[in-house]
Every structure is written in structure tokens, then in C-alpha cells.
Enzyme design. Structure first.
Site, short mmCIF file in Angstrom:
data_model
loop_
_atom_site.label_atom_id
_atom_site.label_comp_id
_atom_site.label_asym_id
_atom_site.label_seq_id
_atom_site.Cartn_x
_atom_site.Cartn_y
_atom_site.Cartn_z
N GLU A 1 -30.18 -11.41 6.50
CA GLU A 1 -30.37 -11.95 5.15
C GLU A 1 -31.19 -10.96 4.33
OE1 GLU A 1 -32.23 -15.82 4.86
OE2 GLU A 1 -31.90 -15.90 2.71
N GLU B 1 -37.90 -22.90 9.79
CA GLU B 1 -36.66 -22.25 10.25
C GLU B 1 -35.75 -23.28 10.94
OE1 GLU B 1 -36.42 -19.53 8.88
OE2 GLU B 1 -38.55 -19.13 8.56
N1 B3K Z 1 -34.50 -16.95 5.01
C1 B3K Z 1 -35.50 -16.04 5.47
C2 B3K Z 1 -35.90 -15.03 4.45
C3 B3K Z 1 -35.05 -13.84 4.45
C4 B3K Z 1 -35.64 -12.77 3.55
C5 B3K Z 1 -34.73 -11.61 3.43
N2 B3K Z 1 -35.30 -10.52 2.65
C6 B3K Z 1 -36.72 -16.73 5.96
C7 B3K Z 1 -36.92 -18.10 5.46
O1 B3K Z 1 -37.15 -18.34 4.29
O2 B3K Z 1 -36.77 -19.01 6.22
ZN ZN Z 2 -36.55 -20.36 4.41
#
Ligand code: B3K
Ligand code: ZN
Length: 885
Positions: A127, A304
Site C-alpha cells: 500500500e 489492522e
Molecule cells: N494501511 C496502512 C498504511 C499504509 C501506508 C502506506 N504509505 C496502515 C494502516 O493504516 O492500517
Molecule cells: Zn489503517
């Protein structure tokens, strides 16, 4: 590094993909000096895009193409087009299969995006747009595919081979290598792909879902950390249960894995079934991690995990919708943390953080809406606005719809969009449909940037016994947005009589009073609400629980604030009244300092805090929060032009004065709590956090008195604590004290004891980076030479450079500009190998408008120097150019 000028991308240009990928079959061959990636993509024309077969442009960066086949026929170079960002093919049929083989170099990938090595592990971070650094693909979140992944690597060095989904097979191959295959049955975008290979140990547990399926839980870490996983495992199990109970969401695969890695650009990543975490967000045990670190682990594990529904099962259509998953998931994890600990304390901490940092972002050159409408580099938009303000926006929906209505809306959202890539509008639509409400105006929170100001005035009519509150809202201009329309602002409030009792709330036009606490919806630029049956003039308790992310102004007198501190039934607002009182007192002191007068502190603040400190009924964590004066960064944020020196001098004066005036009470509570700590084994639970919080803030005040008995107490706590919370605070107070010999000895013994634990060494760096005594920059520069420091590790950069520039304001903003020059030099260095970290570290320089003209000039000069230094990443380019615009 880019080869052309970075381009702005606009939400309004969104188009659905021309092609879809139904199946993705990947094979990774991992070697020490390169890796090979073979991808087979089962593709078809997107029926939503109509007839015809336009060219297929696959994203790909930093890939060495070895071969490409279309429907099993190898293509000669003349049949495809290759640039440094795309591989373009010409499909001949509506359904076809693309095979590519590429060579990549994870072993030299310092940007920590795509496939890279961290120590002796291979891991990924995809991501937002990292998958294109792994293979040619349609790397966008609205292309969702099922994945099969085979990993082949040396058996001895990489005994553990992981990917998303469920394991389906493994075995040896020639030359001491082995393979493992994983299948993920859930369609997902490429940003949720993950792979890990390494010599990892794991702790195992199981969770039985409410429909009675057993899920295997594993936390993988490097062998030396196997004793630091239990807290994360407990947090995971609590999260799984909480999401079932609170949102009705159950886990879906047979296995859920977390892997801890040392080199990671952010906290953690929610890859389907295989979360990859910064080790700082997993590892926690009493001896090495503070209470705050324990709470952070619990919150990030939950965050998460919650993404499995809010993000993975229902994902984002495009990156402009990032807050759809992030704002919502932050809201979810905040609810979880509130339930696991103290809801009021959690809210206080979140609001203090939002008001200090997100409000500053909203007032700066990078200000953007919760759903931005353009960006150059999406990595720059993982911001406080998208996350924290995004969560506030979801929280306002919860406030307006009530817990039950909100749950109906979230159920409908998950059911309606399971397996889809959707937008913030779809989320709102589900909330509307489930509750039969119109949220058209509410949606302005997604599109308008800036922090609204809400001015409140009162009018009491004794003859009619009515009390009116008039709300006037306005929102400052932000880059690209000059005109703002009124927001929907939920204002939770109560009215108190002279005895501090809550009055029944009877709005004019209603047939009867409705409770003593209610939520008014302010929707117009100016709006008046009148309450009837008010025999006396009440005192309003406004914006309870911080019911909207606004700057509320009501002309409270100091005596009224003291009254609210004592009597408000809303715990958050009691704290808030104390903060407002402290702000007023500190602003007096700032003014005195600026006028060259002797500083004289309003005794009411001392009296108010004395009574808080003497209140044994109050939650000790609340006492600790109430004793914490607003930080220098917050005082900066609320100043038109911040006077760094005056703010520091005023706040230090106030702390010193409080320490001396409240010495006895502080000492009593310190000793009582330290005695309990000595007699109680460490427990990571709210009331223990509370006890240590009060003990530690008491110690930091007491140390300012310089009394020998306090020094002895600090040394005792430093030497004899069984946990990092007490030990680190003792170290911090010594470091900020004038006792040079004790300080040097403590720092040396700490470093010697923990030299093999990088996370503890990060704390050692941070404590010193935050020391506000003169000479801060020299100390930081010297620490950069320490063998435990490296710029290549993001945690180290944050611990030393981030803490210095973000928290040590008096040293960073040294009038000669040395702090600015130092930071700019570092950003230039970091830009060359880790653009995301470079761009993040740049934030303090972007706030130049807040400072006096001399500092403004120095800060801008450094931004200018970065801009013209040469090969800028799109990350740094965007922040620098917007800051100077
Ligand atoms: N979704 C990831 C963040 C990704 C950042 C990429 N530069 C962590 C989170 O917010 O859960
Ligand atoms: Zn997140």
C-alpha cells in the site's frame, strides 16, 4: 526517482479500469542478489467499459522485464511497449492470460516499498502503490483478484515462507531450497498482497469465532523477541471478540498471522490474513516497553485486524477514498481502546493529539479535505486529516444517529458492499438508507478542508425565563478552497445550575423537556437555540466529549472554568475546562514575557490543580491528565504568530511555580503510588496505567524543585523499577535536570543494559532528543554518531530526528536557523533512499507561517534549498512545492 515533472492526479478524472484481473498466480524465487517474479494474470475486458479492446497498460516500476507472454505466446519486443512506468500490450480477445517474468532487487530496496529485506528477512509493503515494484499489474484498488502465491527460497536461511490466505502445500526443491504455496480465496486489490520469508519463530494460539470456527493465530518474530509477543496476542484475541460483539464482524480465513519487522515505514499493514508490523507495534513486555507502548500495540493490533472488514472485505475504489477505510477503522479502534481502558482518558488523549497536530495540518500548506480531490503522491496523504479527522467525521455520524442507528448503517454498508471497492458516498448512503435520513449537507465534512470555528454567545431573559445560545460558524480558507459552506456540527451539551446540577433541557417549540444532556445540530452559518423554564441563568457545558472537530469559543470567565472543572458531569469537559483555564493563564504569562515584565501566575490555576490533586475519588489517570499543561506545540497552534521563546519560558515558569506550590501534595501522591508500584508486579491494565501516570507526572514536577530527596527518589525509581514506564520517566527527568553526573551515569548504564534491544535504544535516543536544555542540536548530532543509530531504519530516524524537530521546539527553532539547516540536510539525504520518510520528516518546516518573520525567512530558505537540490522524489517535491506556493 522520477524522470519527468510529477503530475497532479484528480478525483474528477476517475474512470473504471478497462480490464479486470480474475486470478493472479505468482511465483517468487528469492536469492541473495536478486529475486525473480513470475506472474500469471487471468484477465478480461471490463464489461462496464463497453466494447472494443483498448491497449492494456500494466503498471510497473524498477522492474527488469525478462519475458512476456499473451495467451501462452511469447511476445517479441515489437509487440509491446515498455516505459519506466508501464508495460503496454494489445489484447486480441476479451478474455486472455498474461504471463510475465521480471527480475527485481529487494536486497537494495531502501525505500521499504514493494519487496525488500529487513535484516535477514524478506518482506513486502504494497500500500498504496508498491505492488508495481514487484510485478507488472493493474495496481489500483478497484481491480480485485484472487491470488495464489508460491515462494521458493533457501531452506536454511528462510525456513518460514508466508503469503496471504491459507497454506496449501510445501516441500523441498534442489540445492537446499524449498517452496510453499498459499491461496487466498477472497478477492483483493494488489495493495493487500504480502509475502514474508525468513528465520522466524512464532507464538501460537486459537480463536473460536461466534459461529464456532477455529482460527489459528500466529505472531512471527525473530527468535530473540519470542518473549515479547504475549501482549499483542492478547490484544488480537480481544479485538476479534470485540468486533463480533460491537459490529457483528467475524473473521473469515482459517489462519491469521502477524509478522514483526524492524525496518518499516509506518506502524503496520493490514495485508489479508498476513499483517506485517513494525516491531515497535508488536513487541511489548514490562521490562522493555512503556505503558504507552503497550497501549499503542493494543490499538494497532486492533486497527489492522479491524481492517479485515473495513478495508479488505469492503475496500476503496480509488485512493481519494482512503479515509473510507482509515477514518472508519481509526474510529473502530478508538472505540475498542475506550472499552478496554478508560473511555474518558482515551478521548482526552485523542482530542489533545487532534487539536495539536491535525489542526496544525489543517492550517498549513498541505491542508486537504478528508476526501482530497487531488494529489501528486498518494503516500503524502496518509495524514492526520485522513485518519484522525476522518475518524471524527465517522464519530459525528455515530453521535447524530445514535449507537443503534449507526450500527444499522454499518451493517448495511458491510452487507451491501462485501467484496466491492467503494466510495465515501457509498458509506454515507448506507447510513442514510438504514436510518431514513438525509446526510447531503453532512457530506461537506468530506469535501471541505480546514477547521471550522464555532463562536457561541448566550442571552438570558430573566422575565421570560429563557436562555438562548447563538452559534456562529465559519471556516478559514485553505489552499484551493476559499468559499466554505456551513457544516453540520453536532454540539453535545448540558446546562448547569449554581449548585452544579444539570437542568432539564426544554427547547422552545417542544412540548416537554428531553433529558439533561442532548445533541444540537448546528447547520446554519448562524443559529439560535432557546431553552425555556430557566429560573436562573445556567452555565453551559458545551461540545461535550468534543462532539465535533471545531474550535469552539465561549467567553467563559476563569471562575466559571473552575466551576466546570469541579462540577461538570462530563469527564471530558472537566478536563477541557482545566485546559482552557491553563491556556488563559499561560497566555497571560506569554504576554508578560513578551513585555519584559516579571512573570506572575494567576493563583486560581494553582488552587484548581491543588483541588484536583487532593481529590482521591478521581480516576488517577484523570488527575494526571488534568495536571498536564497544554503542550508547547498546542500553544503554538492556537497562536496567530507563535513566540517560541515566550511560550517555552511561560510554560516552564508555570511548571516550576506549580511544582513549588504543590510540592507537598505531589510528594505525597508520588510516594504513595511508588510504594504500590514497588509492591505490585507489572500489569498492563487501565488502573495500573493510571497509577503510574500520576506517579510519573508527579515526579516530573517534583524534579523541578531540585530537592535532594527528589533526586534520590528519581535515582531509586531509575535503578529499581521492574518496568520501562517507571524507568524511562526517571531517566527523562534526570536528563532534563541539572544533575550532570547522575544524568551521565544513568544514560550510560541504560545504554549498556539495553544495547541489544533496538526498540529500547530508540527510547534512549528519544529521551535525549527531547531534552530542552540548551545545546539540543549538538547532542542530537553527537547521537547520530552512536553505533546504535542509522538513518536507514525509520524508527531510528523518528526516535532522534523526529523527536527533536517535532517535540524539542525551543532547540529546533533556535533563532540562528541551525535546527532548520540540520533538518533540511537530513531531508536531502533521506530523499535519496527513502522518499516517504524524507517527506514525513519535512513536516515541521512546512509550518513556517506560524513564526516571526526572521524564522519564516530561515525556514523558507531551507525549503528553497531542498527544492533546488536536484533529484527530488515526488513525495518531497509535492510537500516542498506546496509549502512554498
Ligand atoms: N494501511 C496502512 C498504511 C499504509 C501506508 C502506506 N504509505 C496502515 C494502516 O493504516 O492500517
Ligand atoms: Zn489503517
Amino acid at each position: 526517482m522520477r524522470t519527468e515533472q510529477p503530475k497532479m492526479i484528480y478525483l474528477k478524472d476517475y474512470q473504471a479500469p478497462e480490464y479486470l484481473i480474475d486470478e493472479t498466480h505468482l511465483t517468487f524465487e528469492l536469492f541473495e542478489d536478486h529475486s525473480l517474479v513470475h506472474a500469471q494474470l487471468v484477465m478480461r475486458r471490463n464489461p462496464a467499459r463497453g466494447e472494443g479492446l483498448p491497449p492494456l497498460a500494466l503498471d510497473g516500476q524498477q522492474l527488469e522485464l525478462l519475458s512476456v507472454k499473451l495467451d501462452d505466446v511469447e511476445l517479441p519486443p515489437a509487440d509491446y511497449q515498455l516505459t519506466d512506468s508501464h508495460l503496454t500490450l494489445r489484447p486480441q480477445r476479451a478474455q486472455f492470460v498474461v504471463d510475465t517474468s521480471v527480475k527485481i532487487h529487494p536486497e537494495t530496496n531502501t525505500a521499504l516499498e514493494g519487496l525488500y529485506t529487513s535484516g535477514s528477512l524478506f518482506c513486502t509493503q504494497c500500500e498504496a502503490e508498491g505492488f508495481r515494484k514487484i510485478t507488472y499489474y493493474l495496481d489500483r484498488p478497484d481491480v480485485m483478484s484472487i491470488f495464489t502465491t508460491t515462494v521458493i527460497a533457501d531452506q536454511h536461511k528462510y525456513p518460514v515462507l508466508l503469503s496471504n490466505g491459507n497454506p496449501v502445500g510445501s516441500g523441498p526443491v534442489e540445492d537446499g531450497r524449498h517452496w510453499a504455496t498459499w491461496e487466498d480465496p477472497f478477492k483483493k486489490p494488489a495493495y493487500l498482497f504480502a509475502l514474508v520469508a525468513g528465520d522466524l519463530w512464532c507464538v501460537e494460539d486459537t480463536f473460536t469465532t461466534r459461529s464456532n470456527r477455529e482460527v489459528a493465530l500466529r505472531i512471527y518474530v525473530e527468535p530473540e523477541n519470542i518473549d515479547k509477543c504475549q501482549h499483542a496476542m492478547n490484544s488480537l484475541k480481544k479485538s476479534m471478540r470485540w468486533d463480533e460483539d460491537t459490529y457483528g464482524r467475524e473473521y473469515d480465513l482459517d489462519i491469521f498471522m502477524i509478522v514483526a519487522v524492524n525496518d518499516f515505514n509506518m506502524g503496520a499493514m493490514e495485508n489479508k490474513g498476513l499483517n506485517i508490523f513494525n516491531s515497535s507495534a508488536v513487541l511489548a513486555r514490562a521490562e522493555t516497553a512503556t505503558d504507552a507502548a503497550h497501549q499503542r500495540v493494543e490499538a494497532i493490533v486492533a486497527h489492522e485486524y479491524f481492517h479485515n472488514w473495513s478495508g479488505n472485505r469492503v475496500t476503496c475504489r480509488d485512493w481519494f477514498q482512503l479515509s473510507l477505510k482509515e477514518g472508519f477503522t481509526v474510529f473502530r479502534d478508538a472505540g475498542f481502546s475506550a472499552d478496554m481502558n478508560s473511555p474518558t482518558v482515551k478521548r482526552i488523549q485523542d482530542v489533545a493529539y487532534l487539536r495539536t497536530h491535525q489542526f496544525a495540518e489543517d492550517a498549513g500548506p498541505m491542508a486537504h479535505a478528508v476526501r482530497p480531490d487531488s494529489f501528486i503522491e498518494i503516500s503524502n496523504f496518509y495524514t492526520l486529516t485522513v485518519y484522525e479527522k476522518g475518524s471524527e467525521v465517522v464519530g459525528m455520524l455515530h453521535t447524530l444517529l445514535g449507537a443503534e442507528g449507526f450500527r444499522k448503517g454499518s451493517d448495511l454498508y458491510f452487507d451491501r458492499h462485501d467484496g466491492q471497492a467503494v466510495t465515501c458516498d457509498d458509506f454515507i448512503k448506507a447510513m442514510e438508507d438504514a436510518n431514513g435520513v438525509d446526510l447531503t449537507q453532512f457530506k461537506r465534512w468530506y469535501s471541505q478542508a480546514g477547521t471550522p470555528r464555532l463562536n457561541v454567545t448566550e442571552h438570558y431573559d430573566a422575565a421570560k425565563q429563557t436562555y438562548s445560545l447563538t452559534f456562529a460558524q465559519s471556516c478559514p480558507a485553505t489552499p484551493g478552497q476559499t468559499e466554505k459552506l456551513p457544516f453540520v456540527i453536532p454540539v453535545a451539551l448540558g446546562l448547569l445550575n449554581a449548585n452544579g446540577e444539570e437542568l432539564p433541557l426544554h427547547l422552545q417549540g417542544e412540548s416537554a423537556a428531553v433529558g439533561t444532556h442532548r445533541v444540537l445540530s448546528v447547520t446554519e452559518a448562524q443559529q439560535t437555540f432557546t431553552f425555556t423554564g430557566m429560573a436562573q441563568q445556567p452555565l453551559p457545558s458545551l461540545l461535550r466529549g468534543f462532539s465535533a472537530p471545531v474550535k469552539l469559543h465561549f467567553p467563559y470567565s476563569r471562575d466559571q472554568l473552575m466551576f466546570l472543572m469541579q462540577h461538570d458531569t462530563d469527564g471530558f469537559n472537566r478536563w477541557e475546562a482545566g485546559q482552557q483555564l491553563a491556556v488563559q493563564v499561560l497566555q497571560d504569562l506569554i504576554g508578560q514575557h513578551q513585555r519584559g515584565e516579571a512573570l506572575v501566575m494567576d493563583p486560581r490555576l494553582v488552587a484548581a490543580l491543588r483541588s484536583v490533586l487532593g481529590n482521591e475519588q478521581l480516576d488517577q489517570a484523570m488527575v494526571a491528565e488534568m495536571l498536564s499543561l497544554p503542550g508547547e506545540a498546542y500553544l503554538t497552534e492556537i497562536s496567530e504568530i507563535a513566540d517560541v521563546d515566550a511560550i517555552h519560558a511561560a510554560r516552564e515558569f508555570a511548571r516550576q511555580h506549580l511544582a513549588e506550590s504543590l510540592h507537598e501534595a505531589l510528594w505525597a501522591r508520588y510516594q504513595a503510588n511508588r510504594e504500590v508500584s514497588k509492591a505490585t508486579p507489572y500489569v498492563a491494565q487501565a488502573e495500573h496505567f493510571a497509577r503510574r501516570a500520576l506517579q510519573n507526572i508527579a515526579l516530573s514536577y517534583l524534579m523541578l524543585t531540585g530537592k535532594p530527596q527528589v533526586l534520590a527518589a528519581a535515582l531509586e525509581q531509575f535503578e529499581h523499577s521492574d518496568n520501562m514506564t517507571e524507568r524511562l520517566t526517571a531517566l527523562a527527568v534526570l536528563v532534563n535536570s541539572p544533575f550532570d553526573a547522575e544524568k551521565a551515569k544513568a544514560l550510560a548504564s541504560f545504554a549498556e543494559h539495553f544495547k541489544d534491544n533496538p526498540l529500547v535504544m530508540d527510547q534512549w535516543f528519544s529521551v535525549q532528543a527531547g531534552c530542552t536544555l540548551p545545546g539540543g542540536l549538538e547532542r542530537v548530532k553527537a547521537l547520530m554518531q552512536h553505533p546504535a543509530f542509522t538513518l536507514k531504519n525509520p524508527n531510528k530516524v523518528r526516535a532522534l530526528i523526529g523527536a527533536f524537530a517535532g517535540q524539542n521546539l525551543i532547540n529546533f527553532h533556535a533563532a540562528d536557523g541551525s535546527g532548520y539547516r540540520f533538518l533540511a540536510d537530513l531531508v536531502i539525504q533521506l530523499n535519496a533512499f527513502n522518499p516517504q520518510i524524507a517527506s514525513r520528516q519535512l513536516a515541521p518546516l512546512t509550518r513556517w507561517r506560524k513564526y516571526d518573520s526572521a524564522r519564516q525567512a530561515l525556514m523558507k530558505a531551507e525549503l528553497e534549498r531542498i527544492r533546488t537540490c536536484g533529484d527530488l522524489s515526488s513525495d518531497v517535491f509535492e510537500v516542498v512545492s506546496k509549502s512554498l506556493a
